[in-house]
Design an enzyme around this catalytic site. Structure first.
Site, PDB file in Angstrom:
ATOM      1  N   CYS A  94       0.840  -1.207   0.000  1.00  0.00           N
ATOM      2  CA  CYS A  94       0.000   0.000   0.000  1.00  0.00           C
ATOM      3  C   CYS A  94       0.872   1.253   0.000  1.00  0.00           C
ATOM      4  O   CYS A  94       0.618   2.194  -0.750  1.00  0.00           O
ATOM      5  CB  CYS A  94      -0.910  -0.020   1.217  1.00  0.00           C
ATOM      6  SG  CYS A  94      -2.002   1.401   1.337  1.00  0.00           S
ATOM      7  N   CYS A 111      -6.120  -3.937   7.139  1.00  0.00           N
ATOM      8  CA  CYS A 111      -7.361  -3.144   7.140  1.00  0.00           C
ATOM      9  C   CYS A 111      -8.481  -3.827   6.387  1.00  0.00           C
ATOM     10  O   CYS A 111      -9.630  -3.781   6.803  1.00  0.00           O
ATOM     11  CB  CYS A 111      -7.103  -1.745   6.591  1.00  0.00           C
ATOM     12  SG  CYS A 111      -6.570  -1.710   4.870  1.00  0.00           S
TER      13      CYS A 111
END
Lengths: 375, 348
Positions: free
Chosen positions: B100, B196
């Protein structure tokens, strides 16, 4: 800040808050009691109901106060679909507000037959397609008068008359929350109409569902049977008075909104379109509300544009927003045939009772500058 | 300066934003919306509830700075989630948080600095950017236990020149104290340890839902090739795994190799986990390329071990356990990050 997001909400008109304030403190009573304190609140509530009814050209008994447009839509559609006996179906349009579409989704999960009629590239629903979706199971047809994102106007009067002629016994609901002249929509063939005060200078948390006499509706909020059994819960008298006051003021200001503000919108659109090559007005070929302008600027992502406008003091939107504040991908524009990228290049400016010519001109130049910076 | 602060809704980025405003800078806060819904579906109401972004929004309001949510769900799905799934299906052990950082956070936000008229990007990472006379150095955070320089090891001069990590200078205790002193609502917020998009813990359940095709049953074999059991898909296994093999053999056995093409899991004794050298892909350097002796870190909060870097190969001074393709490797000289890469393959 130049506020061009009146379709999201509007500032209260002067006098509305002042009219509401005494109901919060001095005339605070529960309108359902037997004593003097209650009576004073009840008087205010019924006077508000009468004023709203008079403005809309209906009987006071046809006004149900709710907590806002979303509740009105829920009550109209669920109420009709659940009260219809063997008629359980709902027919609506793909470009409706989420308050309608999510309600319809819910009913579908409960097993109600549901049809969402598509629209054409201008956002208009076809009369025959709508009629063709109605069958013997249909309890209610729901068509919004003015689309909240594009301002595209469906011909509710024509559609409602056609439904009444071809399918008598089917209820017709219209979400008129973005309409600037709701009274004109209330023909004999419209049985249910949703309104929201904060869209025309009233308080948030205050709505009305017009329920024509004789319409059977199952309540969705059960309890003490207030609002003639249609909407339980201690009625918010201040909100009702705010609704009535704002509706009066908006009605008195109606022609200015239609012509002056409509002219401001037209000028704004023209200035921007002349300066921004490739700009396409979404729904531009359909009849539109004078207060909405939704267009696409190829090559400019709406998220970036809206942030830049905010930084430069202009409040606009992408038509609908997530709770997070990020623009969500508009189902309205998608239903009109725009690609995902085209949807993400679309922004909405909406004009209202506070908008001035100078503000719109300033906003146009800020917008043009922002587009040039981003392109 | 004009500063863009990436606010996750956690205490570190809250304080990072606060330090920037206190320093007299003009600050804009943003949160990246990366994921929606446990199964990736958009909620039917077209709305996205994101309690962390609400925290970030409230902190921004407390600090009196403008705040925006930026939608990167598509980029995140393509760059991070799909890759996470592919990696596991291919027998690798990915680190989606690093992916990410690599493909979404820094690249995208840095490219948008001009859009916000901002000069630098600030995040709440525990690391430091130090001006070493013409070269920007990436160093470990002062709080070694919280140091996150490993997950930033892909940053180069271009990124470091315009990125700052103000909380990297302080301990986590200091960060929380400052947050409390400023009345920030995130002061006592617990740290998020979960991936997440996976939610709480169970990434295998996520993989099964997301990529059922990746679960092809196959054999479990020992290091001689003899079949000793069966499995429901290689994505259930990682190199070094000992539990859940469903194979009863005398001595402890570990997953020592995964062959996704043959849907085969190889188990063996612990000594087969020893790795002498690794080959890397996506090797980057924070400044000039280096060769020769480096300190190597191959886990987020792991220790460093000595190795020799030559091109894209690292030879460890002592053979290492717990290394699998897909993991990120960072090179250090003391507390200075030299660069990093992703393990493509390992050799005993």
């Amino acid at each position: 800040m130049i506020y061009l997001d009146h379709a999201a909400t509007t500032p209260m008109r002067p006098g509305v808050w002042e009219a509401m304030a005494p109901l919060a403190a001095e005339r605070f009573g529960n309108p359902s009691g037997v004593h003097e304190v209650s009576r004073r609140a009840k008087d205010a509530l019924e006077e508000a109901r009468e004023r709203v009814a008079a403005r809309l050209g209906v009987a006071p008994s046809e006004i149900v106060f709710t907590s806002g447009g979303t509740e009105s839509d829920n009550l109209a559609i669920k109420g009709a679909a659940l009260a219809g006996g063997s008629r359980r179906g709902v027919v609506t349009v793909a470009t409706e507000h989420e308050a309608v579409l999510a309600t319809v989704d819910f009913l579908e999960r409960l097993g109600h037959p549901v049809t969402r009629v598509p629209v054409d590239g201008d956002g208009l629903v076809d009369r025959d397609a709508l009629l063709g979706s109605i069958d013997d199971d249909t309890a209610v047809v729901s068509v919004m008068a003015v689309n909240n994102e594009t301002g595209v106007v469906q011909d509710v009067a024509v559609l409602a008359r056609a439904v009444a002629a071809e399918r008598p016994g089917v209820l017709f609901h219209t979400d008129a929350i973005q309409a600037h002249s709701p009274r004109d929509l209330l023909t004999d063939h419209v049985h249910l109409m949703s309104l929201s005060a904060h869209k025309f200078g009233g308080p948030k948390g205050s709505g009305v569902l017009v329920v024509r006499d004789g319409v059977r509706l199952e309540p969705v909020i059960h309890g003490g049977g207030q609002e003639a059994g249609r909407r339980s819960g201690t009625t918010d008298v201040a909100a009702a008075v705010g609704f009535a006051t704002a509706l009066d003021l908006a009605a008195e200001d109606h022609s200015r909104l239609a012509t002056t503000v409509g002219g401001i919108r037209d000028d704004f659109e023209k200035i921007v379109a002349d300066a921004v090559p490739g700009l396409v007005v979404n729904g531009g070929d359909a009849p539109r509300s004078p207060q909405h302008s939704n267009f696409r600027i190829p090559g400019v992502r709406n998220e970036s544009l809206l942030i830049r406008l905010d930084r430069a003091g202009v409040a606009a939107s992408a038509g609908s927003a997530c709770q997070s504040g990020a623009p969500s991908v508009s189902h309205v524009l998608t239903a009109m045939g725009l690609s995902r990228d085209e949807v993400r290049e679309s922004v909405r400016f909406s004009f209202g009772w506070t908008t001035t010519q100078d503000e719109a001109a300033e906003a146009a130049s800020v917008l043009i500058e922002a587009v040039e910076a981003l392109r | 300066m004009r500063v863009l602060v990436a606010m996750s809704g956690g205490v570190d980025s809250s304080v990072a934003a606060a330090l920037m405003t206190e320093g007299g800078h003009e600050v804009v806060g943003v949160t990246l919306k990366l994921w929606s819904g446990p199964d990736g579906e958009m909620p039917t109401a077209g709305c996205c509830t994101l309690s962390d972004s609400e925290d970030a929004r409230r902190v921004a309001a407390t600090l009196g700075i403008p705040y925006y949510v930026l939608d990167y769900t598509e980029e995140f799905r393509g760059g991070v989630v799909d890759r996470f799934v592919t990696d596991y299906a291919s027998g690798r052990t990915p680190n989606p948080c690093i992916e990410c950082n690599r493909t979404v956070k820094f690249d995208r936000l840095l490219s948008r600095l001009p859009e916000f008229d901002c000069d630098i990007l600030v995040t709440g990472h525990h690391a430091r950017v130090v001006d070493a006379g013409g070269t920007w150095e990436l160093r470990r955070g002062t709080d070694r236990a919280k140091d996150q320089s490993y997950v930033l090891s892909m940053l180069g001069q271009r990124e470091l020149a315009v990125t700052r990590f103000p909380v990297g200078e302080m301990t986590k205790t200091d960060v929380r104290r400052i947050a409390a002193d400023l009345g920030l609502r995130t002061a006592d917020k617990p740290e998020s340890m979960d991936i997440c998009f996976v939610g709480q813990g169970d990434y295998r359940g996520f993989l099964r839902r997301t990529a059922p095709d990746a679960f092809v049953p196959g054999p479990i074999v020992d290091t001689t090739g003899e079949v000793v059991g069966s499995h429901q898909g290689v994505a259930d296994f990682t190199i070094g795994q000992r539990r859940g093999l469903g194979v009863a053999v005398g001595d402890p056995r570990y997953v020592v190799d995964i062959d996704p093409d043959r849907a085969t899991v190889v188990i063996g004794p612990r000594r087969h986990l020893k790795v002498g050298s690794i080959h890397l892909r996506d090797v980057t350097f924070t400044a000039d390329p280096v060769e020769g002796g480096v300190s190597v870190q191959y886990r987020a909060h792991g220790e460093v071990v000595p190795g020799v870097l030559a091109g894209s190969t690292v030879v460890f001074e002592e053979r290492q356990e717990g290394i699998a393709p897909g993991q990120t490797v960072a090179f250090y000289a003391d507390d200075r990050v030299l660069g990093g890469g992703v393990i493509a393959s390992t050799e005993r």
